[in-house]
Design a protein around this motif. Structure first.
Motif, PDB file in Angstrom:
ATOM      1  N   PHE A 185       0.861  -1.182   0.000  1.00 28.04           N
ATOM      2  CA  PHE A 185       0.000   0.000   0.000  1.00 28.04           C
ATOM      3  C   PHE A 185       0.900   1.236   0.000  1.00 28.04           C
ATOM      4  O   PHE A 185       1.717   1.408   0.906  1.00 28.04           O
ATOM      5  N   TRP A 186       0.746   2.086  -0.988  1.00 28.73           N
ATOM      6  CA  TRP A 186       1.397   3.386  -1.003  1.00 28.73           C
ATOM      7  C   TRP A 186       0.293   4.430  -1.074  1.00 28.73           C
ATOM      8  O   TRP A 186      -0.457   4.470  -2.048  1.00 28.73           O
ATOM      9  N   PHE A 187       0.160   5.245  -0.030  1.00 29.89           N
ATOM     10  CA  PHE A 187      -0.955   6.180   0.083  1.00 29.89           C
ATOM     11  C   PHE A 187      -2.281   5.431  -0.091  1.00 29.89           C
ATOM     12  O   PHE A 187      -3.198   5.891  -0.786  1.00 29.89           O
ATOM     13  N   ASN A 188      -2.353   4.246   0.538  1.00 27.93           N
ATOM     14  CA  ASN A 188      -3.563   3.404   0.513  1.00 27.93           C
ATOM     15  C   ASN A 188      -3.992   3.017  -0.901  1.00 27.93           C
ATOM     16  O   ASN A 188      -5.183   2.868  -1.184  1.00 27.93           O
ATOM     17  N   ALA A 189      -3.034   2.837  -1.790  1.00 23.45           N
ATOM     18  CA  ALA A 189      -3.327   2.455  -3.171  1.00 23.45           C
ATOM     19  C   ALA A 189      -2.175   1.603  -3.695  1.00 23.45           C
ATOM     20  O   ALA A 189      -1.087   1.594  -3.116  1.00 23.45           O
ATOM     21  N   PRO A 190      -2.383   0.887  -4.803  1.00 23.44           N
ATOM     22  CA  PRO A 190      -1.289   0.105  -5.382  1.00 23.44           C
ATOM     23  C   PRO A 190      -0.222   1.027  -5.970  1.00 23.44           C
ATOM     24  O   PRO A 190      -0.510   2.167  -6.337  1.00 23.44           O
ATOM     25  N   GLY A 222       2.963  -0.795   6.333  1.00 26.85           N
ATOM     26  CA  GLY A 222       3.613  -0.630   7.620  1.00 26.85           C
ATOM     27  C   GLY A 222       2.616  -0.316   8.715  1.00 26.85           C
ATOM     28  O   GLY A 222       2.876  -0.546   9.897  1.00 26.85           O
ATOM     29  N   ALA A 223       1.451   0.201   8.331  1.00 30.10           N
ATOM     30  CA  ALA A 223       0.407   0.508   9.311  1.00 30.10           C
ATOM     31  C   ALA A 223      -0.172  -0.777   9.884  1.00 30.10           C
ATOM     32  O   ALA A 223      -0.219  -1.804   9.202  1.00 30.10           O
ATOM     33  N   PRO A 224      -0.642  -0.733  11.126  1.00 29.25           N
ATOM     34  CA  PRO A 224      -1.268  -1.919  11.710  1.00 29.25           C
ATOM     35  C   PRO A 224      -2.481  -2.355  10.900  1.00 29.25           C
ATOM     36  O   PRO A 224      -3.210  -1.527  10.349  1.00 29.25           O
ATOM     37  N   GLU A 225      -2.684  -3.649  10.835  1.00 28.71           N
ATOM     38  CA  GLU A 225      -3.796  -4.192  10.045  1.00 28.71           C
ATOM     39  C   GLU A 225      -5.142  -3.672  10.542  1.00 28.71           C
ATOM     40  O   GLU A 225      -6.036  -3.370   9.753  1.00 28.71           O
ATOM     41  N   HIS A 226      -5.304  -3.533  11.871  1.00 27.95           N
ATOM     42  CA  HIS A 226      -6.574  -3.062  12.417  1.00 27.95           C
ATOM     43  C   HIS A 226      -6.854  -1.632  11.967  1.00 27.95           C
ATOM     44  O   HIS A 226      -8.007  -1.248  11.756  1.00 27.95           O
ATOM     45  N   TRP A 227      -5.799  -0.809  11.779  1.00 30.43           N
ATOM     46  CA  TRP A 227      -5.990   0.559  11.305  1.00 30.43           C
ATOM     47  C   TRP A 227      -6.459   0.559   9.857  1.00 30.43           C
ATOM     48  O   TRP A 227      -7.365   1.300   9.487  1.00 30.43           O
ATOM     49  N   VAL A 228      -5.845  -0.280   9.028  1.00 37.05           N
ATOM     50  CA  VAL A 228      -6.227  -0.369   7.617  1.00 37.05           C
ATOM     51  C   VAL A 228      -7.693  -0.760   7.491  1.00 37.05           C
ATOM     52  O   VAL A 228      -8.426  -0.234   6.651  1.00 37.05           O
ATOM     53  N   ASN A 229      -8.138  -1.665   8.359  1.00 34.17           N
ATOM     54  CA  ASN A 229      -9.543  -2.099   8.313  1.00 34.17           C
ATOM     55  C   ASN A 229     -10.479  -1.070   8.934  1.00 34.17           C
ATOM     56  O   ASN A 229     -11.531  -0.756   8.373  1.00 34.17           O
ATOM     57  N   SER A 230     -10.110  -0.511  10.086  1.00 33.88           N
ATOM     58  CA  SER A 230     -11.020   0.397  10.795  1.00 33.88           C
ATOM     59  C   SER A 230     -11.211   1.719  10.060  1.00 33.88           C
ATOM     60  O   SER A 230     -12.260   2.352  10.165  1.00 33.88           O
ATOM     61  N   THR A 231     -10.214   2.158   9.311  1.00 33.19           N
ATOM     62  CA  THR A 231     -10.339   3.410   8.555  1.00 33.19           C
ATOM     63  C   THR A 231     -11.059   3.212   7.222  1.00 33.19           C
ATOM     64  O   THR A 231     -11.347   4.190   6.524  1.00 33.19           O
ATOM     65  N   ALA A 272      -9.699   1.779   4.644  1.00 36.24           N
ATOM     66  CA  ALA A 272      -8.729   1.887   3.553  1.00 36.24           C
ATOM     67  C   ALA A 272      -8.782   0.679   2.625  1.00 36.24           C
ATOM     68  O   ALA A 272      -8.784   0.823   1.394  1.00 36.24           O
ATOM     69  N   LEU A 273      -8.836  -0.509   3.208  1.00 37.75           N
ATOM     70  CA  LEU A 273      -8.872  -1.719   2.381  1.00 37.75           C
ATOM     71  C   LEU A 273     -10.180  -1.820   1.610  1.00 37.75           C
ATOM     72  O   LEU A 273     -10.190  -2.129   0.413  1.00 37.75           O
ATOM     73  N   LYS A 274     -11.281  -1.542   2.281  1.00 37.51           N
ATOM     74  CA  LYS A 274     -12.588  -1.616   1.618  1.00 37.51           C
ATOM     75  C   LYS A 274     -12.665  -0.620   0.459  1.00 37.51           C
ATOM     76  O   LYS A 274     -13.175  -0.934  -0.621  1.00 37.51           O
ATOM     77  N   ALA A 275     -12.141   0.590   0.674  1.00 32.96           N
ATOM     78  CA  ALA A 275     -12.169   1.600  -0.376  1.00 32.96           C
ATOM     79  C   ALA A 275     -11.327   1.166  -1.573  1.00 32.96           C
ATOM     80  O   ALA A 275     -11.745   1.302  -2.730  1.00 32.96           O
ATOM     81  N   GLY A 328      -0.689  -6.120   7.761  1.00 32.54           N
ATOM     82  CA  GLY A 328      -0.192  -4.888   8.354  1.00 32.54           C
ATOM     83  C   GLY A 328       1.031  -5.140   9.203  1.00 32.54           C
ATOM     84  O   GLY A 328       1.467  -6.279   9.391  1.00 32.54           O
ATOM     85  N   ASP A 329       1.607  -4.050   9.726  1.00 29.98           N
ATOM     86  CA  ASP A 329       2.802  -4.137  10.574  1.00 29.98           C
ATOM     87  C   ASP A 329       3.978  -4.787   9.857  1.00 29.98           C
ATOM     88  O   ASP A 329       4.780  -5.491  10.477  1.00 29.98           O
ATOM     89  N   VAL A 330       4.062  -4.587   8.546  1.00 30.49           N
ATOM     90  CA  VAL A 330       5.213  -5.093   7.797  1.00 30.49           C
ATOM     91  C   VAL A 330       6.271  -3.993   7.796  1.00 30.49           C
ATOM     92  O   VAL A 330       6.209  -3.042   7.013  1.00 30.49           O
TER      93      VAL A 330
END
Length: 199
Positions: free
Chosen positions: A84-89, A130-139, A141-144, A168-170
Motif C-alpha cells: 500500500f502506497w498512500f492506501n493504493a497500489p 507498515g500501518a497496523p492491520e486493524h488501522w487499515v480495516n477500521s479506517t 482503507a482496504l474496503k475503499a 499490516g505491521d510489515v
C-alpha cells in the motif's frame, strides 16, 4: 491450472517479494504452472501511450503489451502482490492494468458496450503496509481500495475475485516469527483457494 503472480515492489529483498516467491514455490510444489512477472525487474513501463488509447476502430497494443498478453493468454489465475502506497497500489501495477488488461484483452467494446473477456479467470491479492492491520480495516482503507480497484477490475474484465489478504505491521524490524506466520497464512490461502495439497 496456470497462475500469473504479478509482483509490484522495487526491492527484491522486500517482504512483498518474499510473498511472491512463496506463492510461486508453493504452487509449483503442487505441480501447478506459475509465471512470475516482477514488474520492476522487467522494467515495465506503466505509462499508457497516446497511440495505445482506444478509438472507435479499436485499440492497438504496443509490442511490450502484446508480448505480455501472449504470456497471459492461457492463465486462469492472477495473483497480485504489492504494498500500500498512500492506501493504493504502486503506479507500476496500475499501469500494468491500464495497458495490459485493457481493451482487446480484458474487455471488448461491442455495440458501444463493454464486454468482459476474462470470464473464468480469478483474482487474488496479497498486499502489505507498515500501518497496523486493524488501522487499515477500521479506517476503511482496504474496503475503499477493493471498491475502486479489485471489484471494478473484476466487473470490467469478468474476473472472479477470490480474496484480498492484507498484512499490516510489515516493517524492517518485524520479528522472524511474525514474518513466518504471515507466510504460513499465504500458503493457507493458496491451499484453500486452489486445492493445494501442501501445508
Amino acid at each position: 491450472m496456470k497462475h500469473a503472480v504479478i509482483l509490484a515492489h522495487p526491492k527484491p529483498t522486500s517482504f512483498c517479494a518474499t510473498i511472491a516467491r512463496t506463492c510461486v514455490e508453493h504452487l509449483r510444489a503442487a505441480d501447478q504452472e506459475v509465471v512470475l512477472r516482477d514488474l520492476y525487474a522487467l522494467d515495465f513501463d506503466p505509462r499508457l501511450k497516446a497511440e495505445e488509447m482506444p478509438t472507435q476502430s479499436g485499440a492497438t497494443p504496443a509490442s511490450d503489451v502484446a508480448a505480455e498478453r501472449a504470456l497471459l493468454k492461457d492463465v486462469k489465475s492472477l495473483i497480485f502482490v504489492y504494498p500500500f502506497w498512500f492506501n493504493a497500489p504502486p503506479a507500476i501495477l496500475k499501469g500494468y492494468v491500464d495497458r495490459v488488461l485493457s481493451m482487446g484483452f480484458g474487455y471488448a467494446s461491442i455495440g458501444g458496450r463493454m464486454e468482459p473477456l476474462l470470464d473464468g479467470v480469478t483474482l487474488m491479492s496479497f498486499s502489505t503496509s507498515g500501518a497496523p492491520e486493524h488501522w487499515v480495516n477500521s479506517t476503511g482503507a482496504l474496503k475503499a481500495l477493493m471498491t475502486v480497484f479489485d471489484l471494478h477490475l473484476c466487473g470490467v474484465c469478468g474476473l472472479r475475485l477470490l480474496d484480498h489478504k492484507h498484512f499490516g505491521d510489515v516493517v524492517s524490524n518485524m520479528t522472524e516469527e511474525w514474518a513466518q506466520d504471515m507466510l504460513h497464512q499465504v500458503r493457507g490461502e493458496l491451499n484453500d483457494l486452489f486445492d493445494v495439497a501442501y501445508a
